[in-house]
Enzyme design. Structure first.
Site, PDB file in Angstrom:
ATOM      1  N   HIS A 267       0.882  -1.183   0.000  1.00  0.00           N
ATOM      2  CA  HIS A 267       0.000   0.000   0.000  1.00  0.00           C
ATOM      3  C   HIS A 267       0.916   1.228   0.000  1.00  0.00           C
ATOM      4  O   HIS A 267       1.701   1.408  -0.928  1.00  0.00           O
ATOM      5  CB  HIS A 267      -0.915  -0.110   1.224  1.00  0.00           C
ATOM      6  CG  HIS A 267      -2.089   0.816   1.268  1.00  0.00           C
ATOM      7  ND1 HIS A 267      -2.449   1.641   0.232  1.00  0.00           N
ATOM      8  CD2 HIS A 267      -3.003   1.062   2.255  1.00  0.00           C
ATOM      9  CE1 HIS A 267      -3.525   2.343   0.582  1.00  0.00           C
ATOM     10  NE2 HIS A 267      -3.876   2.008   1.817  1.00  0.00           N
ATOM     11  N   HIS A 307      -2.258  -2.225  -9.822  1.00  0.00           N
ATOM     12  CA  HIS A 307      -3.232  -1.649  -8.900  1.00  0.00           C
ATOM     13  C   HIS A 307      -4.479  -2.515  -8.896  1.00  0.00           C
ATOM     14  O   HIS A 307      -4.854  -3.059  -9.931  1.00  0.00           O
ATOM     15  CB  HIS A 307      -3.601  -0.228  -9.341  1.00  0.00           C
ATOM     16  CG  HIS A 307      -4.191   0.577  -8.236  1.00  0.00           C
ATOM     17  ND1 HIS A 307      -5.523   0.546  -7.946  1.00  0.00           N
ATOM     18  CD2 HIS A 307      -3.616   1.398  -7.331  1.00  0.00           C
ATOM     19  CE1 HIS A 307      -5.747   1.333  -6.910  1.00  0.00           C
ATOM     20  NE2 HIS A 307      -4.612   1.865  -6.514  1.00  0.00           N
ATOM     21  N   ASP A 363       2.800   5.533  -6.769  1.00  0.00           N
ATOM     22  CA  ASP A 363       4.044   5.428  -6.016  1.00  0.00           C
ATOM     23  C   ASP A 363       5.283   5.299  -6.881  1.00  0.00           C
ATOM     24  O   ASP A 363       6.400   5.352  -6.376  1.00  0.00           O
ATOM     25  CB  ASP A 363       3.980   4.210  -5.066  1.00  0.00           C
ATOM     26  CG  ASP A 363       3.042   4.467  -3.899  1.00  0.00           C
ATOM     27  OD1 ASP A 363       3.007   5.601  -3.432  1.00  0.00           O
ATOM     28  OD2 ASP A 363       2.351   3.527  -3.478  1.00  0.00           O
TER      29      ASP A 363
END
Ligand code: CMC
Length: 429
Positions: A267, A307, A363
């Site tokens: 995460h 994702h 990210d």
């Protein structure tokens, strides 16, 4: 006739009519499907919530196939270009963009809550010098709640709003103070003349100057990153926030639980993991070998890729790439960027990644920006947590006024032993 689903139970031959609303059926409606009167009734099995809506929410909309992200109907691209994080936090919480007086009041309320009770500093001092900033953040937010015992009164809307302001305001101070403690620097106090991201930079980096002046380009970049990370509907940490919050605990405890969920490398911890991965790869020449290892399934993942919801380019990653250029203009290019670009180039044309619809996520590039801004790697997930606090609180606030709210309590499929009698220790084999 309203939309409905007809289900035939082949065990009994009986048919059932189940209403369909908003493209969903209520799992509880399946309980009437039984093989006998004493049967518990049918349940759904959905580990990891791959296909279960756990709430109704009007906050964030994602179309993962098209790569669309909207907060309260506003496209993320427009918010990133035109809004500020503080305005976006208001939007997430209260549903509409604030008027000028509302924004001024909101800005004032957040700015004037950034100071921490001095007693909290002895807690920060108790951490070992190298304690991870996310572990510190989780503990400090939980401890912060002990200063506001009235926060337990979550049924009082005014009280709730007060805690929301406090948490959003103080999270930057907690994050920065923990960083300063870690590197042995004196704490730098908030400066009410600065913007929210500017104040964070001030508390992180102020040295002996009496007035810290954040670099406007870096302050703006941080604000955009905060907007992009502010909410993302029912992700792991938000689900934790709702689940823990459903027990009617105070919001500090629920935010600490959500932050713990964010800490994991799958995460919010992924931005830190990306930099470790890029360092390990070391040079553009080693990228093909690394991709081979990922594809061989040797337990190596391409961090910052893939994702649960996006099966297209993460719209936040697109914006972040632009922000990266603006930051690198000021700080100089991050040498790891070339490795990241080569990884992306190969992955986007490789069958393994294309077939699985694996694209860069938020990210993949954010860590490179933070690193260029001289923010240490261990702080990256904290930089994700700071803005996500407003999303968690918006979702929590929404949940508490949901008429369907009940304590979160999943069912299980029991796979253990059948009832058996206790065996005396002497008789065990
Ligand atoms: N590298 C290599 N293969 C991958 C990756 C990856 N990053 N992500 C997924 N896959 C493969 C996976 O092995 C599986 O292959 P197969 O079908 O052969 O078994 C397939 O793609 C589907 O993956 P999954 O694990 O079923 O997907 P998921 O929805 O359960 O997991 C994820 C989503 C984000 C946890 C995963 O893609 C991942 O671990 N990515 C790396 C960590 C990361 O970047 N996390 C940040 C997510 S964005 C920020 C946030 O909101 O937290």
């Amino acid at each position: 006739m309203a939309d409905s689903l007809t289900i035939t139970d082949n065990r009994t031959g009986k048919s059932y009519e189940v209403p369909i609303n908003d493209g969903t059926i209520k799992a509880i409606d399946l309980r009437k499907i039984k093989v006998s009167d004493d049967d518990f009734g049918l349940m759904t099995y959905d580990p990891a919530f791959l296909n279960t809506a756990a709430c109704r929410s009007a906050i964030t909309f994602i179309d993962g196939d098209k790569g669309i992200l909207e907060y309260r109907g506003y496209p993320i691209e427009q918010l990133a270009e035109k809004s500020t994080y503080i305005e976006t936090a208001y939007l997430l919480l209260y549903g509409d963009l604030p008027t000028k007086p509302q924004l001024e009041q909101w800005n004032h309320d957040i700015t004037y809550h950034t100071i921490l009770n001095e007693n909290l500093k002895s807690l920060l001092d108790a951490f070992r010098y190298n304690a991870h900033p996310m572990a510190r953040l989780i503990s400090t937010v939980a401890a912060l709640g002990t200063f506001y015992p009235e926060a337990k009164d979550i049924s009082d809307n005014e009280m709730r709003q007060k805690q929301i302001q406090r948490i959003i305001a103080k999270v930057i101070t907690i994050a920065a103070f923990n960083y300063r403690h870690r590197i042995g620097m004196p704490y730098a106090y908030p400066d009410n003349d600065l913007s929210y991201p500017g104040n964070f930079l001030n508390m992180m980096f102020r040295m002996t100057e009496t007035k810290y002046k954040p670099n406007p380009a870096l302050e703006h970049a941080l604000d955009v990153l905060f907007i992009l990370h502010a909410d993302h509907e029912q992700n792991c940490s938000t689900a934790a926030m709702r689940s823990v919050g459903s027990s009617e605990v105070d919001p500090y405890s629920a935010v600490a639980a959500a932050a713990a969920a964010l800490y994991g490398p799958l995460h919010g911890g992924a931005n830190e993991a990306v930099i470790h991965m890029l360092n390990e790869i070391g040079s553009v020449a080693h990228v093909p070998d690394f991709i081979k290892r990922v594809k061989a399934g040797e337990g190596v993942k391409l961090m910052g890729f893939g994702h649960r919801v996006y099966k297209n380019y993460d719209p936040r990653a697109k914006i972040i790439k632009k922000v990266a250029d603006e930051v690198f203009d000021v700080t100089g290019r991050n040498p790891l960027l070339d490795i990241a670009l080569e990884l992306e180039r190969i992955a986007l044309s490789d069958d393994y990644f294309v077939k699985r619809k694996l694209y860069p996520n938020v990210d993949f590039y954010s860590g490179l920006i933070y690193q260029a801004m001289a923010i240490p790697m261990e702080m990256f997930t904290v930089l994700f947590a700071i803005p996500r606090v407003s999303g968690w609180l918006a979702q929590w606030n929404e949940m508490l006024s949901d008429p369907d709210l009940k304590i979160s309590r999943p069912r299980q499929i029991f796979t253990g032993s059948e009832r058996r009698d206790y065996v005396d220790l002497k008789k065990r084999g």
